[in-house]
Design an enzyme around this catalytic site. Structure first.
Site, PDB file in Angstrom:
ATOM      1  CG  ASN A  58       3.153  -0.405   2.917  1.00 18.76           C
ATOM      2  OD1 ASN A  58       2.598  -1.353   2.383  1.00 18.76           O
ATOM      3  ND2 ASN A  58       4.390  -0.041   2.644  1.00 18.76           N
ATOM      4  N   GLY A  59       1.846  -2.830   5.060  1.00 16.92           N
ATOM      5  CA  GLY A  59       2.554  -4.007   5.589  1.00 16.92           C
ATOM      6  C   GLY A  59       1.552  -5.039   6.066  1.00 16.92           C
TER       7      GLY A  59
ATOM      8  CD1 TRP B  42      -2.657  -4.814  -5.011  1.00 19.36           C
ATOM      9  CD2 TRP B  42      -1.984  -6.069  -3.290  1.00 19.36           C
ATOM     10  NE1 TRP B  42      -2.488  -6.104  -5.467  1.00 19.36           N
ATOM     11  CE2 TRP B  42      -2.082  -6.897  -4.425  1.00 19.36           C
ATOM     12  CE3 TRP B  42      -1.587  -6.643  -2.086  1.00 19.36           C
ATOM     13  CZ2 TRP B  42      -1.786  -8.255  -4.399  1.00 19.36           C
ATOM     14  CZ3 TRP B  42      -1.301  -8.002  -2.045  1.00 19.36           C
ATOM     15  CH2 TRP B  42      -1.401  -8.793  -3.201  1.00 19.36           C
TER      16      TRP B  42
ATOM     17  CB  CYS C  31      -0.855   0.029   1.267  1.00 22.57           C
ATOM     18  SG  CYS C  31      -1.887  -1.442   1.433  1.00 22.57           S
TER      19      CYS C  31
ATOM     20  CD  GLU D 102       3.316  -7.935 -15.358  1.00 24.55           C
ATOM     21  OE1 GLU D 102       3.101  -7.737 -14.164  1.00 24.55           O
ATOM     22  OE2 GLU D 102       4.445  -7.773 -15.879  1.00 24.55           O
TER      23      GLU D 102
ATOM     24  CE  LYS E  50       7.320  -0.678 -11.346  1.00 24.60           C
ATOM     25  NZ  LYS E  50       7.303  -1.745 -12.357  1.00 24.60           N
TER      26      LYS E  50
ATOM     27  CD  GLU F  11      10.108  -9.656 -18.565  1.00 20.73           C
ATOM     28  OE1 GLU F  11       9.936 -10.451 -17.633  1.00 20.73           O
ATOM     29  OE2 GLU F  11       9.721  -8.482 -18.520  1.00 20.73           O
TER      30      GLU F  11
ATOM     31  NE  ARG G  11       4.191   1.823  -1.490  1.00 12.41           N
ATOM     32  CZ  ARG G  11       5.407   1.375  -1.295  1.00 12.41           C
ATOM     33  NH1 ARG G  11       6.379   1.760  -2.103  1.00 12.41           N
ATOM     34  NH2 ARG G  11       5.691   0.570  -0.307  1.00 12.41           N
TER      35      ARG G  11
ATOM     36  CE  LYS H 145       6.428  -7.242 -18.174  1.00 12.43           C
ATOM     37  NZ  LYS H 145       7.623  -7.426 -17.435  1.00 12.43           N
TER      38      LYS H 145
ATOM     39  CG  HIS I 163      11.075 -32.973 -23.180  1.00  7.64           C
ATOM     40  ND1 HIS I 163      11.465 -34.286 -23.368  1.00  7.64           N
ATOM     41  CD2 HIS I 163      12.098 -32.217 -23.644  1.00  7.64           C
ATOM     42  CE1 HIS I 163      12.680 -34.319 -23.906  1.00  7.64           C
ATOM     43  NE2 HIS I 163      13.084 -33.068 -24.084  1.00  7.64           N
TER      44      HIS I 163
END
Ligand code: M6R
Length: 591
Positions: free
Chosen positions: A100-101, A74, A2, A475, A586, A468, A27, A472, A491
């Site tokens: 935040n936490g 968040w 947050c 997400e 983020k 990567e 955040r 991208k 495989h």
């Protein structure tokens, strides 16, 4: 995950706090709230939704008062509702807290508080803080004394700010394992999770350390240690690249950050050669080298691993930070740990680094955010020098991480200068890779926007670019995508290839070209639609993303940028906001 901010000064506080929260939205962006002190009244306004929506609905901008705290959330504990939005209050409504936490022992604390008669209004872990403070304040102590008294009871991670109607005119804050920075501009004081939130007012920043307490009033700031002793702390100048938070005419931060990459590379390459030589020697001397990171930073690390092996002839391992703890038994004083993190805040990375430090390992970090917790924990810090990256999807910082690994590997063979020259030539190649594919990728995204599955394959140093590229895409456009070494396709995953399944093949003209192409042909024979990222033409491609020819160790840089663009255009074609993907934030400060 947050963002929190506090303001104490002579301006109306609400607009300052709201502007700051907009800078902290990366955040978390599911709920917003502010608490403001005015004429000995404590006003709390909060709701689920984005800042603009909540602000308009509750008239946040016009709330009166010169001292306020704010929060952008968040959700971790408790769903996205008005009740769970911050600030949280005590039973009497005299205290407001933004946090935040994660308070890991909140259930025990909550039960105990409820048994003593406290009434809770939310499902959050954070709400225990105002109730604990309420009890302390009953004894007549000051707000900072109450904060000092309750902090040892809180397990987990926190940065929180408190306002009280009874001890008005001040904001008190403290932290453990989550960031809190303070700024002063001569007329006012600011405190936030990130200096970006107040960088338009001041470039003088003081970093609060774990367990320290800050007290802000309109004319002074004071610091206390955990025992309540006064501390003197010095401010540092904020790097000028860290100020500013504008889209510069682009519709989204992500596109701006993709397009900035040619310039970013030269900023990253501006490094201290001596430091690189020392770190390179430490890497070569260490009995074992472990790179730890998450998400995109881990994919950059996988490219780094190839570079260390190819150039420095040094084998190392890359361990996903969330799994690092399970390997802690083999970490000792002969281990060198390289921790890679854009934010320098990722909880999994921080936890692993702390454990490794305790075991005696040397810690080198590669970070973008100055004054981050990871930087604080490290023996050596390599900055990315990228400036703020706001889009949740990492783009320019990935390229920058690749550049750092490139410089480090060449430093192992005393060729830092040569690597710098090579990197400076790459800016124009990256521009070329972006410009010559832009229009084609817009069309391709229109064509493929309704596909449900994508596969990305590559070999050798480009294998991580396949992963990567897939990350991208998934997400920000919410399409299932998998990246893998091309040789692995047969495989198992080949069973999923059907008529017109998009398969992105990263096949530059390097040592792995022929084998990668053979794997692409195997997929095409099963109906795959081949999108090739290459500098070499072939008639098996259904769509060609043309990249410039570069040295084979530099192909990851030119291959990744069109894949970022592809993901961006896919998200936009599907009607999504690429800067704020659902469920993500983020800085991932929870485990
Ligand atoms: O700040 P970090 O580099 O430690 O973050 C690690 C991951 O959370 C991050 O790279 C994530 O995967 C990105 N959203 C990817 O675009």
């Amino acid at each position: 995950m947050c963002g929190i901010i506090g303001y104490c000064g002579n301006k109306p506080a609400a607009p300052v706090v709201l502007e700051g929260l907009k800078c902290l939205e990366y955040r978390g962006y599911d709920s917003v709230g502010v608490a403001i002190l005015c004429d000995a009244q404590l006003l709390i306004r909060k709701d689920a939704g984005k800042i603009e929506e909540v602000s308009e609905k509750h008239g946040l901008d016009s709330l009166p008062g010169n001292i306020a705290i704010g929060h952008t959330r968040w959700a971790t504990h408790g769903s996205v509702t008005q009740a769970n939005a911050h600030p949280h209050s005590d039973c009497s409504g005299r205290i407001a807290v933004v946090h935040n936490g994660i308070i890991e022992n909140y259930q025990e604390l909550r039960q105990e508080l409820i048994s003593q008669g406290h009434r809770f209004s939310s499902e959050t872990d954070s709400e225990v803080i105002p109730h604990l403070l309420e009890d302390e304040l009953k004894s007549g102590c000051s707000l900072e004394e109450a904060v000092l008294a309750i902090a040892p009871k809180l397990e987990g991670s926190y940065a929180f700010l408190v306002l009280s109607r009874d001890d008005s005119g001040k904001i008190v804050g403290t932290r453990k394992n989550n960031p809190l920075v303070i700024g002063a501009d001569g007329h006012a004081y600011y405190v936030s999770s990130d200096a970006l939130a107040f960088s338009q007012y001041t470039n003088q920043v003081i970093t609060l350390r774990d367990t320290e307490v800050v007290i802000l009033t309109s004319d002074k700031i004071e610091f206390l240690d955990a025992a309540g002793n006064r501390l003197t702390k010095q401010s540092e100048e904020l790097d000028s690249s860290w100020a500013g938070n504008h889209k510069d005419g682009y519709p989204f931060f992500m596109l701006k950050e993709i397009m900035e990459q040619p310039q970013v590379l030269s900023k990253t390459a501006y490094q201290d050669e001596r430091k690189f030589t020392d770190i390179a020697l430490d890497i070569l001397r260490a009995r074992q080298v472990i790179i730890t990171a998450c998400g995109t930073s881990r994919y950059a690390s996988l490219v780094g691993r190839y570079l260390f092996s190819k150039v420095g002839k040094k084998f190392c391992d890359v361990v996903m930070a969330s799994e690092f703890g399970y390997f802690a038994d083999s970490v000792d004083k002969n281990t060198l740990v390289i921790a890679v993190s854009q934010s320098g805040e990722t909880a999994d990375v921080i936890e692993g680094v702390k454990a490794a430090r305790d075991a005696g390992a040397e810690i080198v970090s590669i970070v973008n955010r100055p004054n981050s917790i990871l930087a604080d924990l490290s023996h050596q810090v390599i900055p990315l020098n990228c400036g703020p990256e706001i889009g949740v999807a990492a783009t320019k910082t990935f390229l920058s991480q690749l550049a750092v690994f490139y410089l480090l590997s060449f430093s192992m063979v005393n060729s830092f200068d040569k690597a710098c020259i090579q990197l400076s030539d790459m800016s124009s190649k990256i521009t070329e890779a972006l410009n010559c594919n832009n229009d084609g990728l817009i069309k391709l995204s229109q064509e493929l926007k309704d596909k449900n599955n994508f596969y990305y394959i590559a070999r050798g140093i480009n294998f991580a670019i396949a992963s990567e590229g897939a990350l991208k895409l998934k997400e920000i456009s919410y399409i299932h995508a998998e990246g893998m070494p091309a040789g692995e396709l047969k495989h198992g995953t080949l069973a999923l290839i059907e008529q017109d399944t998009p398969v992105v093949v990263i096949c530059p003209a390097d040592y792995a070209y022929s084998e990668t192409l053979s794997n692409a042909i195997e997929a095409k024979s099963r109906g795959a639609y081949i999108i090739a990222v290459s500098d070499k033409e072939s008639d098996i491609y259904d769509f060609w993303i043309k990249i410039p020819e570069v040295d084979e160790l530099l192909y990851p840089m030119v291959a990744v940028v069109p894949l970022q663009l592809l993901a961006y255009y896919m998200a936009v074609s599907r009607g999504y906001d690429p800067d704020k993907p659902r469920n993500l934030a983020k800085s991932v400060t929870v485990k």
